[in-house]
Write a protein that holds these residues in place. Structure first.
Motif, PDB file in Angstrom:
ATOM      1  N   ASP A   1      63.599   9.413  99.173  1.00  0.00           N
ATOM      2  CA  ASP A   1      62.418   9.744  98.368  1.00  0.00           C
ATOM      3  C   ASP A   1      62.399   8.929  97.076  1.00  0.00           C
ATOM      4  OD1 ASP A   1      61.891  11.585 100.321  1.00  0.00           O
ATOM      5  OD2 ASP A   1      62.152  13.362  99.056  1.00  0.00           O
ATOM      6  N   VAL A   2      63.581   8.804  96.464  1.00  0.00           N
ATOM      7  CA  VAL A   2      63.690   8.039  95.211  1.00  0.00           C
ATOM      8  C   VAL A   2      63.282   6.586  95.439  1.00  0.00           C
ATOM      9  CG1 VAL A   2      65.312   7.138  93.492  1.00  0.00           C
ATOM     10  CG2 VAL A   2      65.475   9.530  94.209  1.00  0.00           C
ATOM     11  N   MET A   3      63.795   5.985  96.510  1.00  0.00           N
ATOM     12  CA  MET A   3      63.473   4.590  96.801  1.00  0.00           C
ATOM     13  C   MET A   3      61.983   4.429  97.082  1.00  0.00           C
ATOM     14  SD  MET A   3      66.250   2.924  96.371  1.00  0.00           S
ATOM     15  CE  MET A   3      66.044   1.346  97.193  1.00  0.00           C
ATOM     16  N   ASN A   4      61.411   5.400  97.754  1.00  0.00           N
ATOM     17  CA  ASN A   4      59.977   5.359  98.030  1.00  0.00           C
ATOM     18  C   ASN A   4      59.171   5.462  96.745  1.00  0.00           C
ATOM     19  OD1 ASN A   4      57.360   7.245  98.610  1.00  0.00           O
ATOM     20  ND2 ASN A   4      57.669   5.791 100.276  1.00  0.00           N
ATOM     21  N   PHE A   5      59.584   6.363  95.832  1.00  0.00           N
ATOM     22  CA  PHE A   5      58.888   6.516  94.558  1.00  0.00           C
ATOM     23  C   PHE A   5      58.987   5.234  93.735  1.00  0.00           C
ATOM     24  CE2 PHE A   5      58.673   7.601  90.064  1.00  0.00           C
ATOM     25  CZ  PHE A   5      57.491   8.328  90.012  1.00  0.00           C
ATOM     26  N   ALA A   6      60.141   4.552  93.856  1.00  0.00           N
ATOM     27  CA  ALA A   6      60.351   3.297  93.119  1.00  0.00           C
ATOM     28  C   ALA A   6      59.663   2.108  93.788  1.00  0.00           C
ATOM     29  CB  ALA A   6      61.837   3.019  92.987  1.00  0.00           C
ATOM     30  N   LYS A   7      58.940   2.395  94.877  1.00  0.00           N
ATOM     31  CA  LYS A   7      58.250   1.362  95.649  1.00  0.00           C
ATOM     32  C   LYS A   7      59.220   0.357  96.256  1.00  0.00           C
ATOM     33  CE  LYS A   7      53.789   1.785  93.308  1.00  0.00           C
ATOM     34  NZ  LYS A   7      54.100   3.069  92.688  1.00  0.00           N
TER      35      LYS A   7
END
Length: 220
Positions: free
Chosen positions: A81-87
């Protein structure tokens, strides 16, 4: 812990496997930062920003390591989720997250926020920041409540100041940024100051007449 104390060494489970903190730090600088829990909104924005800024920390020779009271499988799932939020749709989190499910480490490092509790009524970790030097000594600590997200751009600015002032005879004024004027330490005598600061020193006049506001271009 007080500033200048040797930071405790410990062995922990992380998303990168077992590691010992001092061995992980090696000859680098290190930022250890805690967050209250996985899959929480503010923490996701913080770690996402850390992912985006990781090249900047790396450029300064700084290793990052996070901590929360959840276990490693939870960290690994949340990391997506974190990596996704960070694009960043591909790749793994570029820094490890410590598992402190027992809260032993959080208690030892005084990172527990008694006002914030999980569903079981156990206290959560606050948003702590510890900056540790290559000598394994504590250079800076900050504690934020769970409701207030940290500014990691400011933490980069602080690291720039710490690294500069550790080796040069200057301090950095309010809001200083890399490349801006610094302040001459009060312990440096005015006599012979041109040899210490060949770029020159400017003294700002104040009503007291005391020549203590001494500015100099940032030393190389």
């Amino acid at each position: 812990m007080n500033l200048g104390d040797t930071f405790p060494d410990f062995e922990v489970d992380t998303t990168a496997g077992k590691l010992k903190l001092h061995q992980f730090i090696g000859d680098s600088w290190c930022i250890l930062f805690s967050h209250p829990a996985d899959y929480t909104p503010v923490c996701t924005t913080e770690l996402g920003k850390c992912v985006q800024l990781e090249p900047e920390f790396q450029k300064r020779g700084v290793k990052m390591i996070a901590l929360s009271c959840d276990d490693v499988p939870s960290h690994e799932g949340w990391s997506k989720d974190v990596m996704n939020f960070a694009k960043c749709s591909t790749g793994k989190l570029p820094f490890p997250i410590i598992s402190d499910k027992s809260r032993d480490l959080a208690v030892k490092l005084k990172m527990v926020d008694p006002s914030e509790k999980d569903n079981a009524g156990l206290p959560l970790t606050c948003r702590a920041v510890f900056i540790i030097g290559p000598d394994k000594k504590l250079k800076l600590s900050m504690l934020y409540p769970a409701t207030t997200g940290r500014n990691f751009v400011e933490i980069l600015r602080v690291i720039d100041s710490l690294q500069l002032t550790m080796n040069k005879k200057v301090a950095t004024p309010e809001g200083w940024k890399q490349g801006e004027k610094c302040m001459v330490l009060p312990s440096i005598p005015q006599e012979g100051i041109d040899k210490v600061f060949p770029k020159g020193v400017t003294i700002q006049d104040v009503p007291s007449g005391k020549p203590y506001l001494r500015f100099t271009p940032q030393p190389e």
